[in-house]
Design an enzyme around this catalytic site. Structure first.
Site, PDB file in Angstrom:
ATOM      1  N   ASP A 110       0.867  -1.181   0.000  1.00 47.27           N
ATOM      2  CA  ASP A 110       0.000   0.000   0.000  1.00 47.27           C
ATOM      3  C   ASP A 110       0.912   1.242   0.000  1.00 47.27           C
ATOM      4  OD1 ASP A 110      -2.205   1.657   0.388  1.00 47.27           O
ATOM      5  OD2 ASP A 110      -2.472   1.157   2.481  1.00 47.27           O
ATOM      6  N   THR A 114       5.788  -0.761   5.056  1.00 44.71           N
ATOM      7  CA  THR A 114       6.074  -2.095   5.597  1.00 44.71           C
ATOM      8  C   THR A 114       7.162  -2.782   4.785  1.00 44.71           C
ATOM      9  OG1 THR A 114       3.760  -2.262   6.254  1.00 44.71           O
ATOM     10  CG2 THR A 114       5.014  -4.317   6.214  1.00 44.71           C
ATOM     11  N   ARG A 172     -10.294 -13.607   6.209  1.00 48.46           N
ATOM     12  CA  ARG A 172      -9.102 -14.144   5.535  1.00 48.46           C
ATOM     13  C   ARG A 172      -9.455 -15.392   4.737  1.00 48.46           C
ATOM     14  NH1 ARG A 172      -4.673 -11.403   7.718  1.00 48.46           N
ATOM     15  NH2 ARG A 172      -4.767 -10.965   9.947  1.00 48.46           N
TER      16      ARG A 172
HETATM   17  P1  5GP Z   1       1.857  -0.484   3.745  1.00 50.80           P
HETATM   18  O1  5GP Z   1       2.923  -0.503   4.810  1.00 50.80           O
HETATM   19  O2  5GP Z   1       2.359  -0.802   2.377  1.00 50.80           O
HETATM   20  O3  5GP Z   1       1.059   0.796   3.784  1.00 50.80           O
HETATM   21  O4  5GP Z   1       0.792  -1.521   4.170  1.00 50.80           O
HETATM   22  C1  5GP Z   1       0.940  -2.839   4.063  1.00 50.80           C
HETATM   23  C2  5GP Z   1      -0.029  -3.552   4.969  1.00 50.80           C
HETATM   24  O5  5GP Z   1      -1.252  -2.813   5.179  1.00 50.80           O
HETATM   25  C3  5GP Z   1      -0.449  -4.841   4.337  1.00 50.80           C
HETATM   26  O6  5GP Z   1       0.468  -5.869   4.603  1.00 50.80           O
HETATM   27  C4  5GP Z   1      -1.807  -5.052   4.945  1.00 50.80           C
HETATM   28  O7  5GP Z   1      -1.670  -5.670   6.195  1.00 50.80           O
HETATM   29  C5  5GP Z   1      -2.356  -3.653   5.162  1.00 50.80           C
HETATM   30  N1  5GP Z   1      -3.268  -3.255   4.062  1.00 50.80           N
HETATM   31  C6  5GP Z   1      -3.080  -2.266   3.174  1.00 50.80           C
HETATM   32  N2  5GP Z   1      -4.116  -2.173   2.328  1.00 50.80           N
HETATM   33  C7  5GP Z   1      -4.982  -3.144   2.683  1.00 50.80           C
HETATM   34  C8  5GP Z   1      -6.256  -3.574   2.171  1.00 50.80           C
HETATM   35  O8  5GP Z   1      -6.825  -3.047   1.200  1.00 50.80           O
HETATM   36  N3  5GP Z   1      -6.840  -4.615   2.807  1.00 50.80           N
HETATM   37  C9  5GP Z   1      -6.279  -5.231   3.883  1.00 50.80           C
HETATM   38  N4  5GP Z   1      -6.948  -6.245   4.410  1.00 50.80           N
HETATM   39  N5  5GP Z   1      -5.087  -4.860   4.383  1.00 50.80           N
HETATM   40  C10 5GP Z   1      -4.440  -3.831   3.789  1.00 50.80           C
END
Ligand code: 5GP
Length: 201
Positions: A110, A114, A172
């Site tokens: 996203d 992470t 999930r």
């Molecule tokens: P980032 O650090 O890239 O913003 O977020 C990664 C984490 O955010 C993913 O591993 C997931 O746990 C959560 N996440 C981001 N977007 C979504 C989404 O649309 N649905 C879900 N279930 N989790 C998301």
């Protein structure tokens, strides 16, 4: 007299079970070709918990000598509207990965925070190589640029559940991936998605 209002579905199908199966098999074939000449087995690293279903299917499409390991991290905040800043590793790898070939398996990228954190942490351990396979990529939401060597699908800025991805710990086990339009309603009525358990194609 106007027709009775249709109940608005809180979710819509984004990827069917069959679409996921095909794409994951193609990713497995691509990875198999890319790592054909490895000196040691490939260490496939799943990021808990979201990647588990994807990892299980992907691994069965990778025709190489491979091992599995898992890593889990905690965030400052979780949820679709909060920017997640990664704090620390809560479950570390069992393997010593120095000089090994690592394939990091992510459910969704996203903001990229992470993955950026995980990559930096793993690179400090001096693996021989590190690549990432992400099933879903919300590229439009990226804050930190991060390389994704293998990507399942690019998706728009929608919140998705199913095939390992959760909302408040649930969903999930949906076999397809659904885009949820009304998270507030789902939080109040968690069983709203129940029909979607069986709507897989
Ligand atoms: P980032 O650090 O890239 O913003 O977020 C990664 C984490 O955010 C993913 O591993 C997931 O746990 C959560 N996440 C981001 N977007 C979504 C989404 O649309 N649905 C879900 N279930 N989790 C998301």
């Amino acid at each position: 007299m106007s027709p009775p209002a249709q109940p608005v579905s809180p979710a819509r199908l984004l990827f069917s079970e069959e679409q996921l199966r095909r794409r994951v098999a193609a990713l497995g074939a691509e990875i198999t070709r890319a790592y054909a000449e490895l000196p040691e087995s490939l260490v496939v690293v799943g990021v808990l918990k979201g990647s588990t279903l994807f990892l299980a299917d992907l691994l069965r499409s990778i025709r190489l000598d491979a091992e599995i390991d898992f890593i889990a991290i905690s965030s400052y905040a979780q949820g679709p509207d909060t920017q997640s800043g990664v704090v620390r590793i809560v479950k570390d790898l069992d393997h010593d990965v120095s000089a090994r070939d690592l394939l990091l398996v992510e459910d969704i990228v996203d903001t990229g925070l992470t993955l950026n954190y995980l990559r930096r942490t793993l690179l400090e351990r001096e693996p021989r190589s590190l690549a990432t396979v992400a099933l879903l990529d919300k590229a439009a939401r990226r804050i930190v640029p991060v390389p994704i060597e293998y990507r399942g699908f690019e998706i728009p800025d929608v919140f998705v559940v199913g095939y390992g991805l959760d909302f408040q710990g649930r969903y999930r086990n949906l076999r397809a991936i659904q885009a949820v339009s009304d998270l507030a309603r789902l939080a109040n009525e968690p069983r709203l998605l129940e029909p979607a358990w069986w709507r897989n194609t």
